[in-house]
Scaffold this motif. Sequence first.
Motif, short mmCIF file in Angstrom:
data_model
loop_
_atom_site.label_atom_id
_atom_site.label_comp_id
_atom_site.label_asym_id
_atom_site.label_seq_id
_atom_site.Cartn_x
_atom_site.Cartn_y
_atom_site.Cartn_z
N GLN A 39 0.94 -1.30 -0.03
CA GLN A 39 0.09 -0.04 -0.08
C GLN A 39 0.91 1.22 0.04
N GLU A 40 1.95 1.42 0.74
CA GLU A 40 2.77 2.44 0.91
C GLU A 40 3.57 2.70 -0.53
N ILE A 41 3.96 1.64 -1.19
CA ILE A 41 4.63 1.61 -2.52
C ILE A 41 3.42 2.06 -3.49
N ALA A 42 2.33 1.75 -3.28
CA ALA A 42 1.24 2.03 -4.32
C ALA A 42 0.88 3.73 -4.21
#
Length: 105
Positions: free
Chosen positions: A80-83
Amino acid sequence: VRFHALAAIADIETAVRRLVVPGVKRMRFHLPKPLHGWREFIREVGILVIGVLTALSAEQMVETLRWRREVQQACRALRQEIANNDPPRASTPVLPARRMVASAS
């Protein structure tokens, strides 16, 4: 040693008899009996070992499941953080590692 154990058992039985109140049911319990031979001793030790191993394996299974759940949550959070992160900007120069080390000194 055996006499002291028998005396202790007799003392316990006497103490229990004194606690009996007429008309009130009391809990029945059985005092442990002395072991008769190596076969019974090995059987008792085997039962204890099996019980301890069962408890340890159950604890290990619970710990493994908890660890897997934590890893899955961490992976989801990372994805989620990468997205949600912005892609790198074209104006930001990307230097090779050698040039960065040389420019730092």
